[in-house]
Write an enzyme that holds these catalytic residues in place. Structure first.
Site, PDB file in Angstrom:
ATOM      1  N   ASP A   1     -10.425  -8.809  56.661  1.00  0.00           N
ATOM      2  CA  ASP A   1     -10.163 -10.260  55.694  1.00  0.00           C
ATOM      3  C   ASP A   1      -9.599  -9.986  54.380  1.00  0.00           C
ATOM      4  O   ASP A   1      -9.498  -9.419  53.702  1.00  0.00           O
ATOM      5  CB  ASP A   1     -11.744 -11.461  55.960  1.00  0.00           C
ATOM      6  CG  ASP A   1     -11.415 -12.079  55.345  1.00  0.00           C
ATOM      7  OD1 ASP A   1     -10.875 -12.762  55.965  1.00  0.00           O
ATOM      8  OD2 ASP A   1     -12.881 -13.021  55.323  1.00  0.00           O
TER       9      ASP A   1
ATOM     10  N   ARG B   1       0.282 -17.876  52.352  1.00  0.00           N
ATOM     11  CA  ARG B   1      -0.754 -17.388  53.150  1.00  0.00           C
ATOM     12  C   ARG B   1      -0.159 -16.012  54.213  1.00  0.00           C
ATOM     13  O   ARG B   1      -0.871 -15.175  54.469  1.00  0.00           O
ATOM     14  CB  ARG B   1      -2.137 -18.193  54.008  1.00  0.00           C
ATOM     15  CG  ARG B   1      -2.585 -18.772  52.725  1.00  0.00           C
ATOM     16  CD  ARG B   1      -3.194 -19.676  53.849  1.00  0.00           C
ATOM     17  NE  ARG B   1      -4.162 -19.186  54.348  1.00  0.00           N
ATOM     18  CZ  ARG B   1      -5.552 -18.679  54.487  1.00  0.00           C
ATOM     19  NH1 ARG B   1      -5.845 -18.365  53.549  1.00  0.00           N
ATOM     20  NH2 ARG B   1      -5.711 -17.575  55.531  1.00  0.00           N
TER      21      ARG B   1
ATOM     22  N   HIS C   1      -0.757 -12.109  55.310  1.00  0.00           N
ATOM     23  CA  HIS C   1      -0.785 -11.969  57.047  1.00  0.00           C
ATOM     24  C   HIS C   1       0.459 -10.435  57.339  1.00  0.00           C
ATOM     25  O   HIS C   1       0.235  -9.532  57.734  1.00  0.00           O
ATOM     26  CB  HIS C   1      -0.902 -12.939  57.999  1.00  0.00           C
ATOM     27  CG  HIS C   1      -1.565 -13.209  57.912  1.00  0.00           C
ATOM     28  ND1 HIS C   1      -3.185 -13.275  57.524  1.00  0.00           N
ATOM     29  CD2 HIS C   1      -1.615 -15.248  57.814  1.00  0.00           C
ATOM     30  CE1 HIS C   1      -3.683 -14.374  57.859  1.00  0.00           C
ATOM     31  NE2 HIS C   1      -2.712 -15.700  57.747  1.00  0.00           N
TER      32      HIS C   1
ATOM     33  N   GLU D   1     -11.581 -19.151  66.594  1.00  0.00           N
ATOM     34  CA  GLU D   1     -12.183 -20.108  65.186  1.00  0.00           C
ATOM     35  C   GLU D   1     -11.230 -20.268  64.741  1.00  0.00           C
ATOM     36  O   GLU D   1     -11.006 -21.267  64.056  1.00  0.00           O
ATOM     37  CB  GLU D   1     -13.361 -19.460  64.702  1.00  0.00           C
ATOM     38  CG  GLU D   1     -14.498 -19.806  65.390  1.00  0.00           C
ATOM     39  CD  GLU D   1     -15.160 -19.018  66.489  1.00  0.00           C
ATOM     40  OE1 GLU D   1     -15.047 -18.097  66.005  1.00  0.00           O
ATOM     41  OE2 GLU D   1     -15.936 -19.457  66.965  1.00  0.00           O
TER      42      GLU D   1
ATOM     43  N   ARG E   1      -6.772 -23.083  62.343  1.00  0.00           N
ATOM     44  CA  ARG E   1      -5.944 -23.664  60.675  1.00  0.00           C
ATOM     45  C   ARG E   1      -4.578 -24.150  60.772  1.00  0.00           C
ATOM     46  O   ARG E   1      -4.617 -24.312  62.474  1.00  0.00           O
ATOM     47  CB  ARG E   1      -5.440 -21.457  60.543  1.00  0.00           C
ATOM     48  CG  ARG E   1      -6.652 -21.457  60.440  1.00  0.00           C
ATOM     49  CD  ARG E   1      -6.945 -19.388  59.104  1.00  0.00           C
ATOM     50  NE  ARG E   1      -8.065 -19.135  59.086  1.00  0.00           N
ATOM     51  CZ  ARG E   1      -7.881 -17.828  58.664  1.00  0.00           C
ATOM     52  NH1 ARG E   1      -6.743 -16.984  58.364  1.00  0.00           N
ATOM     53  NH2 ARG E   1      -9.144 -17.117  58.181  1.00  0.00           N
TER      54      ARG E   1
ATOM     55  N   LEU F   1      -6.166   8.066  69.516  1.00  0.00           N
ATOM     56  CA  LEU F   1      -7.683   7.502  69.322  1.00  0.00           C
ATOM     57  C   LEU F   1      -7.738   5.887  70.379  1.00  0.00           C
ATOM     58  O   LEU F   1      -7.340   5.899  70.478  1.00  0.00           O
ATOM     59  CB  LEU F   1      -6.822   6.385  67.872  1.00  0.00           C
ATOM     60  CG  LEU F   1      -7.707   5.588  67.532  1.00  0.00           C
ATOM     61  CD1 LEU F   1      -8.892   5.906  66.343  1.00  0.00           C
ATOM     62  CD2 LEU F   1      -6.488   4.362  66.465  1.00  0.00           C
TER      63      LEU F   1
ATOM     64  N   LEU G   1     -20.863 -11.961  59.387  1.00  0.00           N
ATOM     65  CA  LEU G   1     -20.038 -11.506  61.050  1.00  0.00           C
ATOM     66  C   LEU G   1     -19.348 -11.996  61.507  1.00  0.00           C
ATOM     67  O   LEU G   1     -18.165 -11.766  62.222  1.00  0.00           O
ATOM     68  CB  LEU G   1     -21.245 -11.010  61.895  1.00  0.00           C
ATOM     69  CG  LEU G   1     -22.516  -9.603  62.183  1.00  0.00           C
ATOM     70  CD1 LEU G   1     -23.180 -10.109  63.332  1.00  0.00           C
ATOM     71  CD2 LEU G   1     -21.145  -8.964  61.819  1.00  0.00           C
TER      72      LEU G   1
HETATM   73  C1  IPE Z   1     -13.091 -13.824  60.144  1.00  0.00           C
HETATM   74  O1  IPE Z   1     -12.128 -13.970  58.923  1.00  0.00           O
HETATM   75  C2  IPE Z   1     -12.334 -12.899  61.441  1.00  0.00           C
HETATM   76  C3  IPE Z   1     -10.861 -12.229  61.568  1.00  0.00           C
HETATM   77  C4  IPE Z   1     -10.744 -10.864  60.440  1.00  0.00           C
HETATM   78  C5  IPE Z   1     -10.143 -12.572  62.112  1.00  0.00           C
HETATM   79  P1  IPE Z   1     -11.956 -15.459  58.950  1.00  0.00           P
HETATM   80  O2  IPE Z   1     -11.522 -15.545  57.416  1.00  0.00           O
HETATM   81  O3  IPE Z   1     -11.828 -16.483  59.845  1.00  0.00           O
HETATM   82  O4  IPE Z   1     -14.114 -15.726  58.446  1.00  0.00           O
HETATM   83  P2  IPE Z   1     -14.358 -17.429  58.039  1.00  0.00           P
HETATM   84  O5  IPE Z   1     -14.079 -18.062  58.154  1.00  0.00           O
HETATM   85  O6  IPE Z   1     -14.863 -16.655  56.286  1.00  0.00           O
HETATM   86  O7  IPE Z   1     -15.959 -16.544  58.309  1.00  0.00           O
HETATM   87  C1  IPE Z   2      -7.665 -12.636  58.150  1.00  0.00           C
HETATM   88  O1  IPE Z   2      -7.236 -12.924  56.832  1.00  0.00           O
HETATM   89  C2  IPE Z   2      -7.238 -12.558  58.626  1.00  0.00           C
HETATM   90  C3  IPE Z   2      -7.546 -13.912  59.917  1.00  0.00           C
HETATM   91  C4  IPE Z   2      -8.614 -14.493  60.369  1.00  0.00           C
HETATM   92  C5  IPE Z   2      -6.369 -14.136  60.806  1.00  0.00           C
HETATM   93  P1  IPE Z   2      -7.694 -14.576  56.086  1.00  0.00           P
HETATM   94  O2  IPE Z   2      -6.706 -14.987  57.048  1.00  0.00           O
HETATM   95  O3  IPE Z   2      -8.969 -14.917  56.769  1.00  0.00           O
HETATM   96  O4  IPE Z   2      -7.678 -14.332  54.446  1.00  0.00           O
HETATM   97  P2  IPE Z   2      -8.877 -15.393  53.536  1.00  0.00           P
HETATM   98  O5  IPE Z   2     -10.276 -14.639  54.001  1.00  0.00           O
HETATM   99  O6  IPE Z   2      -8.416 -16.519  53.330  1.00  0.00           O
HETATM  100  O7  IPE Z   2      -8.286 -14.714  52.560  1.00  0.00           O
HETATM  101 MG    MG Z   3     -10.714 -14.998  56.194  1.00  0.00          MG
END
Ligand code: IPE
Ligand code: IPE
Ligand code: MG
Length: 243
Positions: free
Chosen positions: A21, A34, A38, A68, A72, A132, A196
């Protein structure tokens, strides 16, 4: 103060799960879109897979896209899917070099047909690799996994393939996407969030949790070792009493 354990003295968790995350915040801090976060995050995943194996981790499960995350913007979802698709593609080559066995967990039926084909090819090409064991969660949600498993169980019971009387935790587990992996020993979540977000709800019942403020694109070997050091200080009792 207790001497810090050398790397070779550490007990290495057999199975590490990571909620990667913070890609978006990493990009925002640099005034980048953003999607740039990624891209760097996907590169980092390749690196961490190699490092995990060098360190002695046998199973690595990463949360790459949740059920979920479709909420986005289309642009962001499309970029993540393209990056994951490219990642799976290179995995077919690199997995055989470093003997990695790859599995995708999650409901892949919602992914593009060509991506589903690539996933099947990757799993088939790497299934006997002894290195792995790498699970990548794409369109994965813990609740969704449990409901899909329950649907298959009821269908099997209806068609006489499963005796409902024989249903126990082991049989239940065999219906999950993660049936080929033991439960995680250590869960790491980057970026400071301590939840989680629907990851591995069944499998994390007795897992040790480690949360760090480091954003996923910055997560490196030193951070992984910090998590493992912390894991080594934990006393896993599984409901029993310490001897
Ligand atoms: C959890 O991260 C999902 C992944 C890392 C793929 P999110 O960024 O989507 O989670 P929330 O929305 O902060 O709970
Ligand atoms: C995790 O990074 C990757 C995915 C959930 C796909 P985020 O995209 O959730 O990054 P933040 O939480 O917005 O910083
Ligand atoms: Mg996130």
């Amino acid at each position: 103060m207790a001497k810090k354990k050398e790397e070779k003295e550490l007990v290495i968790p057999r199975h590490v799960a990571i909620i990667l995350d913070g890609n978006g915040r990493w990009a925002k801090k640099r005034f980048l879109p953003r999607t740039a976060g990624h891209a760097v995050g996907a590169k980092n995943l390749e690196k961490i897979c190699r490092i995990a194996y060098e360190v002695g981790i046998q199973y690595l499960t990463v949360y790459a896209f949740s059920t979920e995350n479709w909420n986005r913007s289309k642009e962001e979802v499309d970029t993540i899917m393209k990056l994951l698709d490219d990642y799976l593609n290179t995995c077919i080559q690199t997995a055989n070099e470093n003997k990695m066995c790859c599995q995708v967990i999650g409901d892949i039926t919602r992914l593009r047909p060509d991506m589903q084909k690539r996933i099947a090819a990757l799993e088939e090409a790497t299934k006997d690799n002894p290195g792995l064991h790498f699970n990548i969660a794409i369109n994965y949600g813990g609740r969704d996994e449990l409901v899909r498993a329950a649907k298959r169980m009821t269908a099997d019971a209806r068609d006489g393939r499963l005796d409902p009387e024989k249903l126990d935790q082991e049989v239940f587990n065999s219906y999950l996407d993660t049936k080929d992996s033991p439960d995680p020993d250590l869960l790491i979540r980057t970026s400071g969030e301590e939840r989680l977000s629907n990851f591995l709800l069944w499998q994390l019942a007795y897992t040790e949790f480690y949360f760090t403020d480091v954003l996923w694109p910055d997560f490196d070997k030193a951070e992984l070792m910090r998590a493992i050091e912390k894991y080594n200080t934990r006393d896993r009792r599984y409901g029993g009493v310490k001897q």
